[in-house]
Design an enzyme around this catalytic site. Structure first.
Site, PDB file in Angstrom:
ATOM      1  N   CYS A 142     -15.995  -1.207   6.252  1.00 38.16           N
ATOM      2  CA  CYS A 142     -14.585  -1.004   6.619  1.00 38.16           C
ATOM      3  C   CYS A 142     -13.658  -0.991   5.394  1.00 38.16           C
ATOM      4  CB  CYS A 142     -14.166  -2.019   7.679  1.00 38.16           C
ATOM      5  SG  CYS A 142     -12.671  -1.447   8.531  1.00 38.16           S
ATOM      6  N   LYS A 163      -3.303   3.131  15.245  1.00 33.82           N
ATOM      7  CA  LYS A 163      -4.525   2.421  14.873  1.00 33.82           C
ATOM      8  C   LYS A 163      -5.751   3.089  15.507  1.00 33.82           C
ATOM      9  CE  LYS A 163      -6.463  -2.248  14.893  1.00 33.82           C
ATOM     10  NZ  LYS A 163      -6.324  -3.635  15.317  1.00 33.82           N
ATOM     11  N   SER A 192     -11.785  -0.337  13.895  1.00 36.31           N
ATOM     12  CA  SER A 192     -10.547  -1.094  14.051  1.00 36.31           C
ATOM     13  C   SER A 192      -9.781  -0.982  12.738  1.00 36.31           C
ATOM     14  CB  SER A 192     -10.890  -2.554  14.369  1.00 36.31           C
ATOM     15  OG  SER A 192      -9.716  -3.310  14.462  1.00 36.31           O
ATOM     16  N   HIS A 235     -17.290  -1.012  12.281  1.00 32.33           N
ATOM     17  CA  HIS A 235     -17.720  -2.422  12.325  1.00 32.33           C
ATOM     18  C   HIS A 235     -18.898  -2.563  13.274  1.00 32.33           C
ATOM     19  CE1 HIS A 235     -14.751  -4.648  10.015  1.00 32.33           C
ATOM     20  NE2 HIS A 235     -13.783  -3.938  10.552  1.00 32.33           N
ATOM     21  N   GLU A 237     -21.232  -4.416  13.062  1.00 30.00           N
ATOM     22  CA  GLU A 237     -21.631  -5.830  13.167  1.00 30.00           C
ATOM     23  C   GLU A 237     -20.811  -6.607  14.198  1.00 30.00           C
ATOM     24  OE1 GLU A 237     -19.622  -4.626  10.918  1.00 30.00           O
ATOM     25  OE2 GLU A 237     -18.061  -6.102  10.469  1.00 30.00           O
ATOM     26  N   ARG A 249      -5.014 -10.938  20.516  1.00 30.84           N
ATOM     27  CA  ARG A 249      -4.228 -11.528  19.414  1.00 30.84           C
ATOM     28  C   ARG A 249      -2.935 -10.738  19.199  1.00 30.84           C
ATOM     29  NH1 ARG A 249      -6.657  -9.719  14.024  1.00 30.84           N
ATOM     30  NH2 ARG A 249      -5.584  -7.877  14.795  1.00 30.84           N
TER      31      ARG A 249
HETATM   32  C1  ACO Z   1      -9.946  -2.610   7.876  1.00 34.21           C
HETATM   33  C2  ACO Z   1     -10.923  -3.682   7.945  1.00 34.21           C
HETATM   34  O1  ACO Z   1     -11.659  -3.948   7.051  1.00 34.21           O
HETATM   35  S1  ACO Z   1     -10.979  -4.551   9.392  1.00 34.21           S
HETATM   36  C3  ACO Z   1     -11.438  -6.129   8.901  1.00 34.21           C
HETATM   37  C4  ACO Z   1     -10.316  -7.059   8.975  1.00 34.21           C
HETATM   38  N1  ACO Z   1     -10.259  -7.635  10.274  1.00 34.21           N
HETATM   39  C5  ACO Z   1      -9.992  -8.908  10.460  1.00 34.21           C
HETATM   40  O2  ACO Z   1      -9.825  -9.660   9.520  1.00 34.21           O
HETATM   41  C6  ACO Z   1      -9.937  -9.375  11.861  1.00 34.21           C
HETATM   42  C7  ACO Z   1      -9.740 -10.851  11.937  1.00 34.21           C
HETATM   43  N2  ACO Z   1      -8.527 -11.320  11.228  1.00 34.21           N
HETATM   44  C8  ACO Z   1      -7.419 -11.701  11.877  1.00 34.21           C
HETATM   45  O3  ACO Z   1      -7.350 -11.601  13.077  1.00 34.21           O
HETATM   46  C9  ACO Z   1      -6.241 -12.264  11.085  1.00 34.21           C
HETATM   47  O4  ACO Z   1      -6.361 -11.878   9.742  1.00 34.21           O
HETATM   48  C10 ACO Z   1      -6.151 -13.817  11.184  1.00 34.21           C
HETATM   49  C11 ACO Z   1      -5.744 -14.144  12.613  1.00 34.21           C
HETATM   50  C12 ACO Z   1      -7.504 -14.475  10.883  1.00 34.21           C
HETATM   51  C13 ACO Z   1      -5.149 -14.345  10.174  1.00 34.21           C
HETATM   52  O5  ACO Z   1      -3.893 -13.744  10.373  1.00 34.21           O
HETATM   53  P1  ACO Z   1      -2.548 -14.261   9.639  1.00 34.21           P
HETATM   54  O6  ACO Z   1      -2.715 -15.687   9.234  1.00 34.21           O
HETATM   55  O7  ACO Z   1      -1.422 -13.830  10.460  1.00 34.21           O
HETATM   56  O8  ACO Z   1      -2.524 -13.332   8.375  1.00 34.21           O
HETATM   57  P2  ACO Z   1      -2.164 -13.552   6.839  1.00 34.21           P
HETATM   58  O9  ACO Z   1      -1.298 -12.426   6.503  1.00 34.21           O
HETATM   59  O10 ACO Z   1      -1.596 -14.863   6.490  1.00 34.21           O
HETATM   60  O11 ACO Z   1      -3.556 -13.438   6.052  1.00 34.21           O
HETATM   61  C14 ACO Z   1      -4.709 -13.149   6.669  1.00 34.21           C
HETATM   62  C15 ACO Z   1      -5.692 -12.682   5.629  1.00 34.21           C
HETATM   63  O12 ACO Z   1      -5.259 -11.511   4.969  1.00 34.21           O
HETATM   64  C16 ACO Z   1      -5.777 -11.512   3.658  1.00 34.21           C
HETATM   65  N3  ACO Z   1      -4.652 -11.404   2.730  1.00 34.21           N
HETATM   66  C17 ACO Z   1      -3.343 -11.450   3.021  1.00 34.21           C
HETATM   67  N4  ACO Z   1      -2.617 -11.216   1.919  1.00 34.21           N
HETATM   68  C18 ACO Z   1      -3.484 -10.997   0.916  1.00 34.21           C
HETATM   69  C19 ACO Z   1      -3.348 -10.666  -0.467  1.00 34.21           C
HETATM   70  N5  ACO Z   1      -2.179 -10.511  -1.084  1.00 34.21           N
HETATM   71  N6  ACO Z   1      -4.463 -10.494  -1.189  1.00 34.21           N
HETATM   72  C20 ACO Z   1      -5.670 -10.634  -0.622  1.00 34.21           C
HETATM   73  N7  ACO Z   1      -5.859 -10.940   0.672  1.00 34.21           N
HETATM   74  C21 ACO Z   1      -4.780 -11.119   1.432  1.00 34.21           C
HETATM   75  C22 ACO Z   1      -6.591 -12.748   3.485  1.00 34.21           C
HETATM   76  O13 ACO Z   1      -7.925 -12.439   3.814  1.00 34.21           O
HETATM   77  C23 ACO Z   1      -5.996 -13.680   4.529  1.00 34.21           C
HETATM   78  O14 ACO Z   1      -6.869 -14.634   5.071  1.00 34.21           O
HETATM   79  P3  ACO Z   1      -7.670 -15.708   4.198  1.00 34.21           P
HETATM   80  O15 ACO Z   1      -6.725 -16.251   3.182  1.00 34.21           O
HETATM   81  O16 ACO Z   1      -8.158 -16.706   5.161  1.00 34.21           O
HETATM   82  O17 ACO Z   1      -8.803 -14.935   3.560  1.00 34.21           O
HETATM   83  N1  HSE Z   2      -9.679  -5.008  12.265  1.00 33.64           N
HETATM   84  C1  HSE Z   2      -8.400  -5.396  11.790  1.00 33.64           C
HETATM   85  C2  HSE Z   2      -7.570  -4.295  11.242  1.00 33.64           C
HETATM   86  C3  HSE Z   2      -6.655  -4.835  10.207  1.00 33.64           C
HETATM   87  O1  HSE Z   2      -7.074  -4.500   8.915  1.00 33.64           O
HETATM   88  C4  HSE Z   2      -7.672  -6.196  12.828  1.00 33.64           C
HETATM   89  O2  HSE Z   2      -7.172  -5.645  13.800  1.00 33.64           O
HETATM   90  O3  HSE Z   2      -7.637  -7.382  12.648  1.00 33.64           O
END
Ligand code: ACO
Ligand code: HSE
Length: 310
Positions: A142, A163, A192, A235, A237, A249
């Protein structure tokens, strides 16, 4: 044969209930076969969930696999405890002198940021460069696939109007490529994403080929012709309920998010979605592990002269 994971990793209990045989680090191996050494650079905030998902797929193998979990040391994790990282993870600095048979770099919720604004971007670039010489094959998932295509080949990621969210039908572009061995001509996988990589940009790079794509979700799997880099935009996985969890969420946050396509029965978010991509996910990971890692990696990976200097 088992996969070997850090002692007491929470994923172990879940996987054991699914009849996936995992061994603690301290357990003894057969001495006559060298285990494969696979690193997982886990960039997801939901680290424990992702550990279980990826280990589940890597555990579907008769090969012996040693797992090393990595996290970026230049990022302070909000959602994963320091204790978890200290107990189960290593940093790039701690492993960069070693060679690996395989590396998996996960997705990350940072796709709406510029690559250069991601606080671990410099470290990730180092890891991606290192992987070219120190890893037999790397799978990017991803956001990592977008990061890898951008860093190695200058290919941009482009924002989507809506999205790309749901479970999409994909076709096999190159039936004779080993990574796709046994794939159904039409198969399903979840996406996603708010961004994409465009097929016309990939087509311009002679080293790359699009192995699988979807009429609705666009490019899915891209590989370098030598198989050393595999970029997966979806994804596979994900658990059956991962998209539901993301949807719930975002609805709870009051966001205007589409209902995941082709997911809930009758498109009704109150109904439980079935998994329709598990067989594909298992095949993708086992083909990668067999053909691109096991069959390509040298018997003694540590004997190769290291051409990468840090
Ligand atoms: C496109 C893809 O690859 S899809 C894969 C991504 N999908 C997912 O992560 C799905 C699951 N994640 C989530 O649902 C959400 O991120 C949550 C609920 C876990 C957290 O959300 P919030 O606390 O509102 O988001 P927030 O903006 O504070 O940061 C979340 C994450 O973004 C990333 N992030 C945010 N800002 C930065 C930055 N400047 N640099 C690097 N990473 C960042 C980090 O990974 C951070 O989590 P971590 O510190 O635990 O690693
Ligand atoms: N798979 C992610 C997309 C955001 O990068 C989410 O909906 O949490």
């Amino acid at each position: 044969m088992p996969i070997k994971i850090p002692d007491h990793l929470p994923a172990k209990e879940i996987l054991a209930q699914e009849n996936i045989f995992v061994m603690d680090e301290s357990a003894a191996y057969r001495q006559d076969i060298r285990p494969l050494r696979i690193a997982i650079l886990n960039l997801m905030p939901t680290k424990e969930t992702t550990e279980t998902q990826i280990l589940r797929l890597l555990g579907n193998t008769p090969l012996q696999v040693d797992i090393v979990l990595l996290h970026p040391s230049s990022h302070v994790s909000k959602n994963t405890s320091e204790e978890h990282l200290r107990s189960f993870y290593s940093t790039f600095d701690e492993v960069k002198h070693r060679r690996f048979d395989g590396l998996i770099i996960t997705g990350a919720p940072v796709e709406t940021m510029e690559f250069e604004d991601v606080n671990y971007w410099e470290e990730l670039k180092q890891i991606m460069d290192w992987s070219v010489t120190n890893v037999t094959s790397t799978m990017y998932i991803c956001w990592a696939s977008q990061a890898g295509l951008y860093h190695h080949f200058g290919i941009p990621k482009v924002p989507l109007e809506e999205k790309c969210f749901g479970v999409f039908a994909h076709k096999v572009n190159k039936p004779n490529v080993k990574l796709l061995r046994g794939f159904d001509e039409l198969f399903y996988a979840p996406h996603s994403r708010h961004t994409e990589v465009r097929r016309e940009d990939i087509k311009r790079v002679p080293e790359l080929e699009i192995l699988s794509e979807s009429d609705e979700a666009g490019v899915y799997i891209v590989g370098t012709k030598d198989g050393k880099q595999i970029f997966v935009a979806g994804h596979s996985e994900y658990d059956p309920l991962s998209l539901k969890w993301e949807y719930d969420r975002d609805v709870a946050k009051g966001m205007d998010v589409p209902i995941p396509v082709n997911y809930f029965p009758n498109n009704d978010p109150s109904k439980t979605p079935p998994s329709t991509w598990r067989a594909h996910a298992n095949l993708l990971f086992s083909n990668w592990l067999n053909y691109y890692v096991y069959q390509e990696t040298p018997y003694d990976i540590d004997q190769i002269v290291d051409s990468y200097s840090i």
